[in-house]
Design a protein around this motif. Structure first.
Motif, PDB file in Angstrom:
ATOM      1  N   ALA A 150       0.835  -1.215   0.000  1.00 28.01           N
ATOM      2  CA  ALA A 150       0.000   0.000   0.000  1.00 28.01           C
ATOM      3  C   ALA A 150       0.859   1.250   0.000  1.00 28.01           C
ATOM      4  O   ALA A 150       0.576   2.223  -0.716  1.00 28.01           O
ATOM      5  N   GLY A 151       1.919   1.241   0.809  1.00 27.17           N
ATOM      6  CA  GLY A 151       2.795   2.400   0.857  1.00 27.17           C
ATOM      7  C   GLY A 151       3.528   2.622  -0.449  1.00 27.17           C
ATOM      8  O   GLY A 151       3.519   3.712  -1.015  1.00 27.17           O
ATOM      9  N   LEU A 152       4.181   1.572  -0.939  1.00 29.01           N
ATOM     10  CA  LEU A 152       4.942   1.693  -2.187  1.00 29.01           C
ATOM     11  C   LEU A 152       4.047   2.072  -3.355  1.00 29.01           C
ATOM     12  O   LEU A 152       4.427   2.885  -4.210  1.00 29.01           O
ATOM     13  N   THR A 153       2.863   1.505  -3.424  1.00 33.16           N
ATOM     14  CA  THR A 153       1.951   1.782  -4.533  1.00 33.16           C
ATOM     15  C   THR A 153       1.645   3.266  -4.636  1.00 33.16           C
ATOM     16  O   THR A 153       1.703   3.863  -5.722  1.00 33.16           O
ATOM     17  N   THR A 154       1.331   3.889  -3.519  1.00 33.70           N
ATOM     18  CA  THR A 154       0.969   5.308  -3.554  1.00 33.70           C
ATOM     19  C   THR A 154       2.205   6.201  -3.673  1.00 33.70           C
ATOM     20  O   THR A 154       2.180   7.209  -4.379  1.00 33.70           O
ATOM     21  N   PHE A 155       3.293   5.832  -3.005  1.00 38.42           N
ATOM     22  CA  PHE A 155       4.518   6.618  -3.090  1.00 38.42           C
ATOM     23  C   PHE A 155       5.065   6.632  -4.512  1.00 38.42           C
ATOM     24  O   PHE A 155       5.426   7.679  -5.060  1.00 38.42           O
ATOM     25  N   ALA A 156       5.087   5.446  -5.143  1.00 40.22           N
ATOM     26  CA  ALA A 156       5.589   5.362  -6.517  1.00 40.22           C
ATOM     27  C   ALA A 156       4.689   6.128  -7.474  1.00 40.22           C
ATOM     28  O   ALA A 156       5.173   6.768  -8.415  1.00 40.22           O
ATOM     29  N   ALA A 157       3.373   6.071  -7.259  1.00 41.95           N
ATOM     30  CA  ALA A 157       2.451   6.798  -8.136  1.00 41.95           C
ATOM     31  C   ALA A 157       2.713   8.305  -8.059  1.00 41.95           C
ATOM     32  O   ALA A 157       2.715   9.003  -9.081  1.00 41.95           O
ATOM     33  N   LEU A 158       2.927   8.814  -6.859  1.00 38.35           N
ATOM     34  CA  LEU A 158       3.220  10.242  -6.710  1.00 38.35           C
ATOM     35  C   LEU A 158       4.537  10.615  -7.379  1.00 38.35           C
ATOM     36  O   LEU A 158       4.662  11.685  -7.983  1.00 38.35           O
ATOM     37  N   GLN A 159       5.515   9.728  -7.299  1.00 36.55           N
ATOM     38  CA  GLN A 159       6.792   9.995  -7.949  1.00 36.55           C
ATOM     39  C   GLN A 159       6.637  10.051  -9.471  1.00 36.55           C
ATOM     40  O   GLN A 159       7.290  10.844 -10.152  1.00 36.55           O
ATOM     41  N   LEU A 180      -2.393   6.593   3.364  1.00 32.75           N
ATOM     42  CA  LEU A 180      -0.949   6.731   3.194  1.00 32.75           C
ATOM     43  C   LEU A 180      -0.619   7.759   2.121  1.00 32.75           C
ATOM     44  O   LEU A 180       0.316   8.550   2.271  1.00 32.75           O
ATOM     45  N   ALA A 181      -1.394   7.776   1.033  1.00 28.23           N
ATOM     46  CA  ALA A 181      -1.151   8.739  -0.045  1.00 28.23           C
ATOM     47  C   ALA A 181      -1.238  10.171   0.468  1.00 28.23           C
ATOM     48  O   ALA A 181      -0.458  11.043   0.054  1.00 28.23           O
ATOM     49  N   LEU A 182      -2.172  10.451   1.359  1.00 31.49           N
ATOM     50  CA  LEU A 182      -2.288  11.802   1.910  1.00 31.49           C
ATOM     51  C   LEU A 182      -1.027  12.188   2.678  1.00 31.49           C
ATOM     52  O   LEU A 182      -0.529  13.316   2.559  1.00 31.49           O
ATOM     53  N   GLN A 183      -0.495  11.261   3.453  1.00 30.42           N
ATOM     54  CA  GLN A 183       0.712  11.554   4.224  1.00 30.42           C
ATOM     55  C   GLN A 183       1.916  11.769   3.312  1.00 30.42           C
ATOM     56  O   GLN A 183       2.735  12.673   3.533  1.00 30.42           O
ATOM     57  N   TYR A 184       2.036  10.936   2.281  1.00 31.78           N
ATOM     58  CA  TYR A 184       3.143  11.094   1.337  1.00 31.78           C
ATOM     59  C   TYR A 184       3.042  12.436   0.606  1.00 31.78           C
ATOM     60  O   TYR A 184       4.042  13.154   0.471  1.00 31.78           O
ATOM     61  N   ALA A 185       1.860  12.759   0.109  1.00 35.05           N
ATOM     62  CA  ALA A 185       1.695  13.994  -0.656  1.00 35.05           C
ATOM     63  C   ALA A 185       2.034  15.219   0.185  1.00 35.05           C
ATOM     64  O   ALA A 185       2.697  16.152  -0.276  1.00 35.05           O
ATOM     65  N   ARG A 186       1.594  15.220   1.420  1.00 37.81           N
ATOM     66  CA  ARG A 186       1.922  16.325   2.331  1.00 37.81           C
ATOM     67  C   ARG A 186       3.427  16.420   2.531  1.00 37.81           C
ATOM     68  O   ARG A 186       4.023  17.506   2.463  1.00 37.81           O
ATOM     69  N   SER A 187       4.078  15.271   2.764  1.00 33.48           N
ATOM     70  CA  SER A 187       5.510  15.268   3.047  1.00 33.48           C
ATOM     71  C   SER A 187       6.344  15.631   1.825  1.00 33.48           C
ATOM     72  O   SER A 187       7.483  16.097   1.967  1.00 33.48           O
ATOM     73  N   LEU A 188       5.796  15.434   0.632  1.00 33.22           N
ATOM     74  CA  LEU A 188       6.485  15.832  -0.598  1.00 33.22           C
ATOM     75  C   LEU A 188       6.329  17.316  -0.898  1.00 33.22           C
ATOM     76  O   LEU A 188       6.847  17.807  -1.899  1.00 33.22           O
ATOM     77  N   GLY A 189       5.594  18.016  -0.054  1.00 33.16           N
ATOM     78  CA  GLY A 189       5.484  19.463  -0.200  1.00 33.16           C
ATOM     79  C   GLY A 189       4.346  19.925  -1.083  1.00 33.16           C
ATOM     80  O   GLY A 189       4.345  21.081  -1.524  1.00 33.16           O
TER      81      GLY A 189
END
Length: 338
Positions: A150-159, A180-189
């Motif tokens: 779940a983490g990798l799927t959303t993190f890779a999609a954002l990348q 998880l996607a919300l947390q990644y997107a926020r942390s990516l600025g």
């Protein structure tokens, strides 16, 4: 120990606890003692008769964290005692054309953990060395397991969206993937918009990093995103193609709708919505093993954690049904080492 316990899936919605003989890992493979295994919606492929031959038993589970206890011939980069993870992709072959071009996710000879080869609903698991992920210190097995899929799927999609920091990024769905996607997107600025059904999820979405909240039951989410200036990326996590249809109109010029939620119904798109604005709709499966290590490093650096419900290994079927009900908040993880 010469045997280990494993849950085998056969037929439709049937999971059976069995004793299996311990075997040496094949050349290029490792054997690991499983500590934790996440329960993912993709496990329906194994448990609901969606494989090519459902009569053949397979051990489900592809969010595996454990410790290597044996390595096969030819394995040099990994040693017994290494703490590792295994995700949905069980290891690339290095030889097919995609692999030779560095596209390991699309390897033509890659097994799918827990679907085409045995997974982690077991005390012992096996994997190709090329599919292993190093688990860093500072993260527990129970937290690391969901991040491997779940983490990798959303993190890779954002990348893959190639959006600049500060641009609007939308996440559709606040569930196992979306939280998880919300947390990644926020942390990516990014400036983050959450799209979900019902106003009761707004407080949670904002705690997870959303700057804006769109209730898709009371407003057109595409129009709402357009009013916010348009999204450079929309990560669609819902298991519904029809719910994704209006999102395309909410993309900014050159924006991308990235689909990570598998749905039984198709998307229906108006071609002018793609042409005018040079918008695109793409799918994103997951990432490679080394990208998974990047994902884990990023989560540690930014304090990102999944919300998990822990179930004992013996209650694997109950954990699977809890996930399937949609009531889990948000990932179910089997504690195999307990």
């Amino acid at each position: 120990m010469s045997t280990y316990r494993a849950f085998e899936a056969t037929g439709v919605h049937n999971l059976r606890l069995v004793e299996r003989e311990l075997a040496d890992p094949a050349p290029g493979h490792v054997r690991l003692r499983v500590e934790a295994c996440g329960v993912c919606h993709t496990d329906v492929l194994a448990l609901e008769g969606l494989r090519q031959d459902p009569s053949q038993p397979v051990v489900p589970g592809h969010e595996i964290v454990g410790v290597i206890d044996a390595v096969g011939a030819g394995v040099t980069a990994w040693q017994p005692g290494d703490r590792v993870g295994v995700g949905f992709l069980n290891g690339h072959c290095w030889e097919c054309e995609p692999c030779r071009r560095g596209d390991f996710v699309n390897c033509l000879k890659q097994e799918q953990t827990g679907t085409t080869t045995d997974g982690g609903y077991a005390e012992v698991a096996y994997a190709r060395a090329s599919g292993l992920v190093r688990i860093p210190d500072g993260i527990s097995a129970l937290d690391a397991a969901p991040l491997l899929c779940a983490g990798l799927t959303t993190f890779a999609a954002l990348q893959r969206g190639h959006a600049r920091a500060g641009s609007l990024v939308a996440v559709q769905g606040i569930g196992g993937l979306g939280h998880l996607a919300l947390q990644y997107a926020r942390s990516l600025g990014h400036r983050v918009a959450a799209v979900a059904r019902g106003g009761e999820k707004e407080a949670l979405a904002r705690r997870l990093g959303a700057d804006e909240y769109i209730d898709s039951t009371s407003t057109d989410p595409g129009a709402a995103l357009r009013d916010l200036g348009g999204a450079s990326i929309i990560i669609a996590t819902a298991s519904s193609g029809s719910s994704m249809n209006p999102l395309v109109q909410g993309l900014a010029p050159n924006g991308r709708l990235i689909v990570v939620g598998a749905a039984p119904d198709p998307l229906t798109l108006a071609t002018p919505d793609l042409i005018f604005g040079t918008r695109s709709v793409v799918g994103s499966l997951t990432g490679s093993a080394i990208e998974n290590e990047d994902n884990l490093a990023f989560t540690l650096a930014h304090g990102i954690r999944p919300s998990v419900e822990v179930m004992p290994f013996d209650r694997a079927m109950e954990g699977y049904e809890r996930m399937l009900s949609g009531k889990a908040r948000f990932r179910v993880v089997l504690d195999v080492a307990a």
